[in-house]
Design a protein around this motif. Structure first.
Motif, PDB file in Angstrom:
ATOM      1  N   ASP A  58     -16.332  48.346 -14.966  1.00  0.00           N
ATOM      2  CA  ASP A  58     -16.219  46.904 -15.222  1.00  0.00           C
ATOM      3  C   ASP A  58     -16.029  46.630 -16.707  1.00  0.00           C
ATOM      4  O   ASP A  58     -15.207  45.786 -17.093  1.00  0.00           O
ATOM      5  N   ALA A  59     -16.769  47.346 -17.549  1.00  0.00           N
ATOM      6  CA  ALA A  59     -16.651  47.149 -18.999  1.00  0.00           C
ATOM      7  C   ALA A  59     -15.259  47.550 -19.482  1.00  0.00           C
ATOM      8  O   ALA A  59     -14.656  46.853 -20.310  1.00  0.00           O
ATOM      9  N   ARG A  60     -14.756  48.645 -18.957  1.00  0.00           N
ATOM     10  CA  ARG A  60     -13.408  49.085 -19.368  1.00  0.00           C
ATOM     11  C   ARG A  60     -12.347  48.107 -18.885  1.00  0.00           C
ATOM     12  O   ARG A  60     -11.384  47.812 -19.608  1.00  0.00           O
ATOM     13  N   LEU A  61     -12.501  47.587 -17.671  1.00  0.00           N
ATOM     14  CA  LEU A  61     -11.540  46.607 -17.170  1.00  0.00           C
ATOM     15  C   LEU A  61     -11.567  45.334 -18.019  1.00  0.00           C
ATOM     16  O   LEU A  61     -10.519  44.751 -18.316  1.00  0.00           O
ATOM     17  N   GLU A  62     -12.756  44.912 -18.405  1.00  0.00           N
ATOM     18  CA  GLU A  62     -12.884  43.729 -19.275  1.00  0.00           C
ATOM     19  C   GLU A  62     -12.187  43.991 -20.601  1.00  0.00           C
ATOM     20  O   GLU A  62     -11.464  43.127 -21.120  1.00  0.00           O
ATOM     21  N   GLN A  63     -12.379  45.183 -21.141  1.00  0.00           N
ATOM     22  CA  GLN A  63     -11.730  45.544 -22.403  1.00  0.00           C
ATOM     23  C   GLN A  63     -10.204  45.556 -22.244  1.00  0.00           C
ATOM     24  O   GLN A  63      -9.478  45.048 -23.107  1.00  0.00           O
ATOM     25  N   ALA A  68      -4.914  43.209 -23.096  1.00  0.00           N
ATOM     26  CA  ALA A  68      -3.663  42.694 -22.521  1.00  0.00           C
ATOM     27  C   ALA A  68      -3.455  41.239 -22.931  1.00  0.00           C
ATOM     28  O   ALA A  68      -2.323  40.831 -23.256  1.00  0.00           O
ATOM     29  N   GLY A  69      -4.523  40.446 -22.909  1.00  0.00           N
ATOM     30  CA  GLY A  69      -4.404  39.039 -23.315  1.00  0.00           C
ATOM     31  C   GLY A  69      -4.004  38.917 -24.784  1.00  0.00           C
ATOM     32  O   GLY A  69      -3.129  38.096 -25.132  1.00  0.00           O
ATOM     33  N   LEU A  70      -4.599  39.720 -25.636  1.00  0.00           N
ATOM     34  CA  LEU A  70      -4.265  39.701 -27.057  1.00  0.00           C
ATOM     35  C   LEU A  70      -2.820  40.144 -27.278  1.00  0.00           C
ATOM     36  O   LEU A  70      -2.083  39.517 -28.050  1.00  0.00           O
ATOM     37  N   GLU A  73      -0.538  37.333 -26.314  1.00  0.00           N
ATOM     38  CA  GLU A  73      -0.507  36.300 -27.364  1.00  0.00           C
ATOM     39  C   GLU A  73       0.402  36.717 -28.514  1.00  0.00           C
ATOM     40  O   GLU A  73       1.202  35.907 -29.023  1.00  0.00           O
ATOM     41  N   ILE A  74       0.300  37.971 -28.924  1.00  0.00           N
ATOM     42  CA  ILE A  74       1.127  38.464 -30.030  1.00  0.00           C
ATOM     43  C   ILE A  74       2.600  38.402 -29.660  1.00  0.00           C
ATOM     44  O   ILE A  74       3.443  37.944 -30.450  1.00  0.00           O
ATOM     45  N   VAL A  75       2.922  38.836 -28.450  1.00  0.00           N
ATOM     46  CA  VAL A  75       4.327  38.811 -28.006  1.00  0.00           C
ATOM     47  C   VAL A  75       4.835  37.373 -27.926  1.00  0.00           C
ATOM     48  O   VAL A  75       5.946  37.067 -28.380  1.00  0.00           O
ATOM     49  N   LEU A  76       4.033  36.466 -27.373  1.00  0.00           N
ATOM     50  CA  LEU A  76       4.467  35.072 -27.257  1.00  0.00           C
ATOM     51  C   LEU A  76       4.650  34.436 -28.636  1.00  0.00           C
ATOM     52  O   LEU A  76       5.619  33.686 -28.858  1.00  0.00           O
ATOM     53  N   LYS A  77       3.756  34.732 -29.576  1.00  0.00           N
ATOM     54  CA  LYS A  77       3.908  34.197 -30.936  1.00  0.00           C
ATOM     55  C   LYS A  77       5.150  34.764 -31.613  1.00  0.00           C
ATOM     56  O   LYS A  77       5.868  34.048 -32.325  1.00  0.00           O
TER      57      LYS A  77
END
Length: 85
Positions: A58-63, A68-70, A73-77
């Motif tokens: 669970d901790a690794r999936l959260e990481q 992936a979210g970060l 964001e970088i790709v969209l910016k």
């Protein structure tokens, strides 16, 4: 009347055999109780190990989700910054 008499020696041997059988059954029951206790201990240990492993997963999936979210964001910016105006 002689036919009605009971052979006490025979009955005594039978009682001794039954007492031995009862001791064996009790000993088997105690062994089985010990085996069940050992199995319960093993199951509790395996459950704890499994729970700990799932917590790690669970901790690794959260990481991974955060990474992936970060990255998104970088790709969209980057796309937004490179749009022709």
């Amino acid at each position: 009347m002689a036919d009605d008499s009971v052979d006490l020696k025979f009955l005594g041997r039978q009682v001794q055999v039954l007492q031995g059988d009862v001791r064996d059954v009790r000993a088997d029951g105690l062994r089985r109780d010990g085996d069940v206790a050992a199995i319960r201990t093993d199951l509790a240990r395996m459950q704890a190990e499994t729970n700990a492993r799932f917590e790690q997963i669970d901790a690794r999936l959260e990481q991974l989700n955060q990474t992936a979210g970060l990255n998104l964001e970088i790709v969209l910016k980057s796309i937004a910054a490179n749009k022709p105006k």
